[in-house]
Design an enzyme around this catalytic site. Structure first.
Site, short mmCIF file in Angstrom:
data_model
loop_
_atom_site.label_atom_id
_atom_site.label_comp_id
_atom_site.label_asym_id
_atom_site.label_seq_id
_atom_site.Cartn_x
_atom_site.Cartn_y
_atom_site.Cartn_z
N GLU A 45 69.95 83.84 30.80
CA GLU A 45 70.73 84.36 31.13
C GLU A 45 71.27 84.67 32.29
O GLU A 45 72.44 83.36 33.43
CB GLU A 45 71.32 85.25 30.10
CG GLU A 45 71.65 84.96 28.09
CD GLU A 45 72.55 83.45 28.09
OE1 GLU A 45 73.37 83.53 29.24
OE2 GLU A 45 71.81 83.03 27.17
N ASP A 67 66.29 77.64 32.05
CA ASP A 67 64.92 77.95 31.55
C ASP A 67 63.70 78.13 33.26
O ASP A 67 63.50 79.20 33.01
CB ASP A 67 64.38 77.01 31.42
CG ASP A 67 65.05 76.67 29.89
OD1 ASP A 67 65.75 77.91 29.19
OD2 ASP A 67 65.30 76.04 29.60
ZN LIG Z 1 71.51 78.32 28.22
#
Ligand SMILES: [Zn+2]
Length: 412
Positions: free
Chosen positions: A278, A359
């Site tokens: 996030e 990621d």
């Molecule tokens: Zn995401």
């Protein structure tokens, strides 16, 4: 008689209808075809019953989505070429005038579509979610939510609508530009107020307790150079067992919110990896870019509306004989999505690119293998399919398919 614009509208509607049905059918066939065995790359992590539950859940929801689609298209046709909007205009115009006429007309359409959507939403929650053991809502909570949402849309929506209609009628030929400025300011205000004023109407937020997890998270925030006005746990379990974590607000009003369901399921290291993902969205300015893009798109749409609202063919082409501001605004919001639907794959593509970027950030600041562990659990808990149809996924998915995401996180 149908004018050329009616034909263009019907053609676009037919394309949307057939494309959505076709993609749904592909998804159902693909998921069903892969139901018998867990894909090789997940064989050690996911049990066959969980894989089959995900397949059944996906197929059930996709099938039910067809009913929603049919209802949506029928309602759209009934309101436009079927004469529904004209009938509503004929009802309200002798009773009200000016801005109150516009607000009554628009709220009538919203109320009708909400009433038609209600049984579908009820079925989704109390039949489908219930069947797969995700539902935690009671009918009473469902009703309370509904009333709160309705009250909010009147309290916030009515004044906004009044301002917009007033600007459209009173600010000359450049009204669409002034409305755009107002619209952007309003959206930023809502983003700012949402975490502290709106979200607590629906959920309880408590500060994350001190302990190992909190210490880890604070260390991560320090590493990423991030400051927020708090870490909160939300009682997501009140409605559903689906887990999640998110960021809200901006500027000094930023909050990090974890669903209690997420904290129950993941180990602290995995929570840390999810949060790092996030934070990756934040660090790469994805949220800001998304907002900027939506603002740019809305400027384009408003400029277009500025042209259409003076064009008689736009009204008659959509089954309305009367030409006025409120009707023009309604027709634009009803017919617009039929045309802009074709932007869906582009927006999905941009979103998936952001997910990969987040990621990578998480792999860098936390740990790739913990993120993989967390993702696998989340896929399993949310019964998200591991074997989506590639075209369906390309068109709709805001997140890359699990196998692809995990493959990128695990360099061989
Ligand atoms: Zn995401």
């Amino acid at each position: 008689m149908l004018n050329p614009f009616s034909l263009a509208f019907l053609a676009a509607l037919a394309v949307m209808f057939v494309l959505r049905l076709w993609l749904g059918q592909r998804q159902i066939s693909h998921v069903t075809a892969h139901r018998a065995a867990v894909p090789d790359s997940f064989a050690e992590r996911i049990e066959l019953p969980a894989h089959q539950k995900a397949a059944d859940y996906t197929v059930t929801r996709t099938r039910f989505g067809r009913i929603g689609l049919a209802v949506e298209v029928a309602l759209l046709l009934a309101l436009t070429l079927g004469g529904g909007l004209q009938a509503l205009h004929n009802f309200w115009s002798p009773r009200l005038d000016g801005l109150s006429y516009g607000v009554a007309l628009i709220f009538s359409v919203l109320a009708i579509s909400a009433a038609i959507d209600l049984p579908l939403a009820y079925y989704r929650q109390f039949v489908i979610e219930e069947k797969f053991a995700f539902n935690r809502m009671t009918p009473r909570l469902f009703l309370v939510d509904l009333l709160k949402q309705a009250a909010l849309s009147v309290v916030i929506g009515a004044p906004v609508l009044l301002v917009v209609l007033w600007m459209m009628e009173g600010m000359g030929s450049l009204w669409w530009f002034y409305v755009w400025i107002f619209w952007c300011a309003f959206n930023l205000l809502i983003l700012f107020l949402y975490p502290t004023w709106i979200a607590p109407l629906f959920n309880k937020f408590v500060a994350l307790e001190d302990g190992d997890l909190k210490a880890r998270i604070e260390a991560l925030l320090g590493r990423c150079g991030f400051s927020s006005s708090g870490l909160f746990v939300m009682d997501g379990s009140k409605r559903s067992s689906h887990g999640n974590a998110y960021f809200t607000g901006f500027g000094k009003n930023k909050r990090i919110v974890f669903f209690d369901t997420l904290l129950d399921r993941l180990r602290p290291l995995e929570v840390e990896a999810v949060l790092a993902h996030e934070l990756g969205h934040f660090k790469h300015r994805h949220v800001r870019k998304r907002i900027a893009m939506l603002f740019a798109l809305s400027l384009g749409f408003l400029a277009l509306l500025g042209q259409l609202i003076d064009a008689p063919w736009f009204f008659t082409g959509l089954g309305v004989e009367t030409q006025n501001t409120a009707l023009g605004l309604l027709l634009f919001f009803l017919a617009g999505p039929v045309f802009s639907f074709l932007l869906t794959p582009l927006l999905s593509l941009l979103s998936r690119r952001d997910e990969f970027e987040a990621d990578r950030y998480a792999a860098d600041k936390a740990s790739a293998s913990d993120l993989v562990g967390a993702l696998v659990k989340l896929y399993e808990d949310n019964a998200a399919t591991l074997t989506p149809d590639p075209l369906h996924s390309l068109f709709y998915d805001s997140h890359p398919p699990a196998a692809l995401r995990i493959a990128r996180l695990q360099p061989v």
